[in-house]
Structure formats: C-alpha cells, structure tokens
Design a protein around this motif. Structure first.
Motif, mmCIF file in Angstrom:
data_model
loop_
_atom_site.group_PDB
_atom_site.id
_atom_site.type_symbol
_atom_site.label_atom_id
_atom_site.label_comp_id
_atom_site.label_asym_id
_atom_site.label_seq_id
_atom_site.Cartn_x
_atom_site.Cartn_y
_atom_site.Cartn_z
ATOM 1 N N ASN A 196 0.999 -1.293 -0.033
ATOM 2 C CA ASN A 196 0.158 0.030 0.392
ATOM 3 C C ASN A 196 0.639 1.276 0.253
ATOM 4 O OD1 ASN A 196 -2.138 -1.522 -0.235
ATOM 5 N ND2 ASN A 196 -2.349 -1.580 2.368
ATOM 6 N N ILE A 197 1.630 1.487 -0.082
ATOM 7 C CA ILE A 197 2.860 2.015 -0.012
ATOM 8 C C ILE A 197 2.741 2.605 -1.200
ATOM 9 C CG2 ILE A 197 5.512 3.251 0.132
ATOM 10 C CD1 ILE A 197 5.556 0.813 2.233
ATOM 11 N N TYR A 198 2.852 1.862 -1.864
ATOM 12 C CA TYR A 198 2.728 2.217 -4.270
ATOM 13 C C TYR A 198 1.386 2.247 -4.782
ATOM 14 C CZ TYR A 198 7.615 1.264 -2.540
ATOM 15 O OH TYR A 198 8.801 1.295 -1.827
ATOM 16 N N ASP A 199 1.645 2.945 -5.592
ATOM 17 C CA ASP A 199 0.578 3.071 -6.665
ATOM 18 C C ASP A 199 0.943 1.633 -8.002
ATOM 19 O OD1 ASP A 199 1.478 6.510 -6.714
ATOM 20 O OD2 ASP A 199 -0.902 5.196 -5.779
ATOM 21 N N PHE A 200 2.536 1.554 -8.016
ATOM 22 C CA PHE A 200 2.544 0.408 -8.855
ATOM 23 C C PHE A 200 3.690 -0.155 -8.277
ATOM 24 C CE2 PHE A 200 -0.239 0.502 -12.439
ATOM 25 C CZ PHE A 200 -0.700 2.309 -12.710
ATOM 26 N N ILE A 201 4.335 -1.698 -8.544
ATOM 27 C CA ILE A 201 4.893 -2.408 -7.636
ATOM 28 C C ILE A 201 5.212 -3.592 -9.299
ATOM 29 C CG2 ILE A 201 5.819 -4.555 -6.820
ATOM 30 C CD1 ILE A 201 4.167 -2.975 -4.210
ATOM 31 N N PHE A 202 6.402 -3.449 -9.887
ATOM 32 C CA PHE A 202 6.717 -4.053 -11.176
ATOM 33 C C PHE A 202 7.511 -4.592 -10.936
ATOM 34 C CE2 PHE A 202 4.353 -1.436 -14.383
ATOM 35 C CZ PHE A 202 4.116 -0.204 -13.888
ATOM 36 N N ILE A 203 7.749 -6.080 -11.678
ATOM 37 C CA ILE A 203 8.177 -7.080 -10.865
ATOM 38 C C ILE A 203 9.266 -7.999 -12.482
ATOM 39 C CG2 ILE A 203 8.921 -9.511 -10.494
ATOM 40 C CD1 ILE A 203 6.287 -8.900 -8.329
ATOM 41 N N ASP A 204 10.394 -7.662 -12.632
ATOM 42 C CA ASP A 204 11.142 -7.505 -13.693
ATOM 43 C C ASP A 204 11.152 -9.402 -14.126
ATOM 44 O OD1 ASP A 204 14.252 -6.973 -15.171
ATOM 45 O OD2 ASP A 204 11.910 -7.859 -16.437
#
Ligand SMILES: Nc1ncnc2c1ncn2[C@@H]1O[C@H](COP(=O)(O)OP(=O)(O)OP(=O)(O)O)[C@@H](O)[C@H]1O
Ligand SMILES: Nc1ncnc2c1ncn2[C@@H]1O[C@H](COP(=O)(O)OP(=O)(O)OP(=O)(O)O)[C@@H](O)[C@H]1O
Ligand SMILES: [Mg+2]
Ligand SMILES: [Mg+2]
Lengths: 252, 252
Positions: free
Chosen positions: A116-124
């Motif tokens: 909930n700290i981020y708007d988006f979390i991307f995983i490469d």
C-alpha cells in the motif's frame, strides 16, 4: 492500494527489462509511487537504472531467509521510484527453494507489508518459467506480456498462457492479463505486421494500442544506466513508453 | 569422431537458435554430417527448419525414460542434416529430473551411441542455466557463446563463465570454449563496437573474426521454416554464417 504487475515472457530478449525499467521511470515522473523488483538473476533491471550487482541484502534474502522486504528496498535518484536490485546469490536460489512447500508464495507474502505504499509495483521476470516467475505471477494482480514482433516469439505464447492458466487455477485465482505489448516493431518487414495480426487474433482487446518500435536509442540507454526518458526524451522509444504509461493508467 | 558443441548463453534473445540452425545448415551443405539437438522447451530450433512441435518421442524420453537416442533422430529434407526436435513434454522435465543423481549426465551418456555417426553435433540451449544447459555442457567438447552486441548481454557473461568453470571442475574436465560469436552487430551505433572491444579484452583470441550483423532476413527466415542459406542466400546474414562455418572448420 498498489497494483502489482509482473512483466513476463519466457522467450528471451523480447523487451521485458526494457519495458519494466521505462514504464517504471515514466510513471514515477507522473507522480506515481513506483517499486521496481528485479527477480532475474541477470540483474539487468538494476543496471538499466545505474545499479551494479552487489552482495548487499536483496530479494534473495527475502525469498530464502524471510528478510523483511522493507529492508531491501533502495531509493533511486529518481523521485517516486524505488528499486529492489538482485544480488549475486540469486542465481543459486532456485535449488535452495525447491523443497519448500510455500516456495511459490514467498514473494506474495513478503509484499503484503509494502503493497500500500506504492501505486504500482513492477516485477521484471527472467526468460524461463521457473520458481521466480511463478513467485511473480503468484504475487501479481496482473501480467504484462511483451511480445517481440518476430517469428520465434510467437512460438512461446501457448506455453506462457498454459502457465498463466495453471497459476490462475492453483496459485492465484485473481491473476489477470493486464496487456500484451508489441515490441521491436520493424516497419521495413511484413514479419512485424504478421505477428501483430496473430497477436490480435489470439489476445483481442488485450493487445495494447501502443506499439514499441525497434529503436536503437532503447538499446543505447542501458549502457549509460539511464531510462529512455532521461537518455533521449525526444526519441521514438521514449515517446512510445510515454504513450504506454498513459494507456496503462487509462485502462484502470 | 563427431565434435559436440553446445550453443549457450543464459541471456535471452542473443541468437543461440539462429546460430545453431544456420551453422548446422551451412555445414551440412559442405558435406559434413550434422545432428542438431533442440533442448530448449520453446522448440525454436525445430521450427527454424520447418518442424512443428509434436508429441512424438524426443529428447524428453531420452532424458527421462532412457529411450535410445537413435529412436528420436529425424532426418530433414536437407542432406546430411538430422534433427532431434523437442516435444510438448520437455517443459515439465526439469522437476522430474531434480532428484536423479546422474541428472546432468543423461545427454552425455545417451550421445555415446551416435557420436561417431556425425562430424558435428550442435545443441541449442535455453536462456537459463538449468539442468538442460548443464546436460548440454556436460555432453559437449566445447561451447559457442553468441554475444549480442548490446549492453545487457555483457552483464550475463561473468555468470556464464562461472557456470562453464563449474562444469569444467565437477562435470566435464575437457569442456573448452570453441568461440565467442558477436551477433546483431549494428554499425549505426557505438554500442556494438564498445561491446566488441570488451569481448576481445575478456575473451582475446576466442572471439570469432566473423561477426554476424543485424540483418532482418535472419529474422524473416524462421517464419518460412527455412535456414538463411535457403531463404535468402545472397543476404549479408547468409554470407556471415557461411564465413563462420569456414572459420569453425579452419580452427579445427
Ligand atoms: N524497442 C526496442 N528497440 C531496440 N532495442 C530494444 C528494444 N527493446 C529492447 N531492446 C534491446 O534489445 C535487447 C533485449 O531487450 P531486453 O533485455 O529488455 O529483453 P528481455 O526480455 O528483458 O531479455 P531477457 O529474456 O534476457 O530477460 C536489449 O539489448 C535491449 O536494450
Ligand atoms: N543477426 C540477426 N539479425 C537480425 N535478427 C536476428 C539476428 N539473429 C537473430 N535474430 C532474430 O532475433 C530474435 C532472437 O534470436 P534467437 O531466437 O535466435 O535468439 P536465442 O538466443 O535463441 O533466444 P532464446 O534466448 O529465447 O533462446 C529472433 O527473432 C531471430 O530471428
Ligand atoms: Mg530481462
Ligand atoms: Mg533460442
């Protein structure tokens, strides 16, 4: 409520890292709080933003030693953009995890704390359907599938969809396809338009309207440790990732 | 006495399959008896020669069920060129092999039977340092390392060399580096010449003098199921693989 998106395709060299790095950088500039997680032992996502592999604690310790994920998040010089780079141990982690009953859920459980700290979390993701990719798909709300507009890249799609269905059935019922992104589109050959047609037949409205053209600036930027919007903001590569970010936001 | 060469690099999309298919086709035309083994579940090497994935017995049964390798060799329409394509089961084989004590030696043992029938046996590896790549390195006399002339491809080299050293120490003392092949060389950017300089510093005389340029014909050929010397023999892609075949033979 942060959206977790895995960027995955087991075909190699299709633009997974390039998409992860540049989408993260553009969205951060648009005042979204972004976390980029590199779960590929090659560590390209980190170096695309100027990070070298070190032996500092990272995603390896989170997956293998239950290290709280907050301890391995690093800020970058870009406002609103944090990263978890890989360290040199990740290459050996797959063997170490193979016996654990919860091996595919380690990342999902770890991300609960920071989601909930981020708007988006991307995983490469790496170019394989390994325990790392399964961890990413288990943790994610959705997947972005970069599809290189060349023949061999089409061949792996059926395998990838089988894995997505497997994950949806047994690991993460809510996993969706966020979108299929056509990459390295080359206007000088019919090959790219043939691949595009097949992708649209297969994935219908899941194919992003934004197409990433083949653009040498995108290949040059990582050698300077810069995302494309820093390296050459006027390039067609930078403009296309800008458009993609807008399309992603608009899709909701 | 057939020479067994693994074509490997865990970085994705660097030209492993393109090199395996085209080197095999050119050498077969020069009256060498060639076997091309596809050990990448994606099955691109087979389709580069017009073979579709089937559920006929293949390398999967050799690795998992001790099927004699002679039973899975298929002839192609090209004289002197045989192939072992993958079947749909290979993707699941890694889990199944993980407990076996001889898991890395299965291919090496299987190839004893047929080694002397061929002048060259090429093994196309997946973009990972998995049990399949270890099997290929254990069975091989040497490795060809395709190195894409772009920045991210340089990053994986140290990891790959670590694996080669590991295999040389514990699995196959005689494994050598046959050569490092610069691929997708793009003359319009300094990036490629920078990568070339680094490769020569790192690998010295192991770097092939033959360089494979970026050439769209090489990307088009697989969509017709043809090696480049059949698809467009006058292309710069075809000429460069022809030169590579000559250099490989001359190196002895
Ligand atoms: N649109 C583009 N135009 C030109 N070059 C590109 C483009 N996208 C990526 N590249 C370059 O192509 C290569 C492969 O891209 P990238 O490494 O992002 O793919 P990947 O899918 O992450 O690879 P891997 O499977 O090894 O993880 C890199 O050298 C990258 O810089
Ligand atoms: N010299 C070249 N010029 C232009 N395109 C090329 C060249 N070599 C390979 N290609 C194309 O680039 C893409 C990647 O090549 P290829 O699939 O052979 O790499 P790979 O290392 O086998 O990939 P993977 O890691 O997925 O196994 C393919 O679409 C191929 O047709
Ligand atoms: Mg990558
Ligand atoms: Mg390949």
């Amino acid at each position: 409520m942060g959206k977790i998106i895995a960027i995955t395709n087991q075909k190699g060299g299709v633009g997974k890292t390039t998409t992860a790095v540049n989408l993260a950088a553009v969205l951060a500039k648009k005042e979204n709080k972004i976390l980029l997680i590199d779960i590929d032992a090659q560590g390209n996502a980190g170096s695309g933003l100027g990070y070298e592999k070190s032996d500092e604690k990272s995603i390896y310790e989170v997956l293998i030693e239950n290290e709280p994920i907050q301890n391995v998040i690093k800020s970058t010089e870009y406002e609103n953009l944090d990263i978890i780079p890989v360290n040199i141990h990740l290459a050996g982690a797959e063997e170490q995890m193979s016996e654990a009953p919860d091996k595919n859920l380690r990342l999902k459980n770890a991300l609960r704390e920071v989601r909930n700290i981020y708007d988006f979390i991307f995983i490469d993701c790496p170019p394989s359907l390994s325990v790392f990719t399964l961890n990413a798909m288990a943790a994610a709300d959705s997947v972005i599938i970069p599809l290189q507009c060349e023949y061999y890249a089409l061949e792996g799609l059926a395998e990838l969809l089988k894995t997505v269905k497997f994950v949806q059935q047994y690991v993460n019922n809510d996993l969706k396809i966020e979108g299929v992104l056509l990459t390295m589109y080359n206007t000088t050959t019919n090959l790219s338009s043939d691949v595009m047609e097949q992708a649209i037949t297969y994935f219908k409205d899941k194919v992003y309207k934004t197409i990433i053209p083949r653009n040498v600036k995108l290949a040059e930027a990582p050698s300077h440790g810069l995302p494309i919007d820093e390296y050459d903001p006027r390039s067609v590569g930078a403009k296309s990732y800008e458009k993609l970010a807008v399309e992603l936001i608009n899709n909701g």
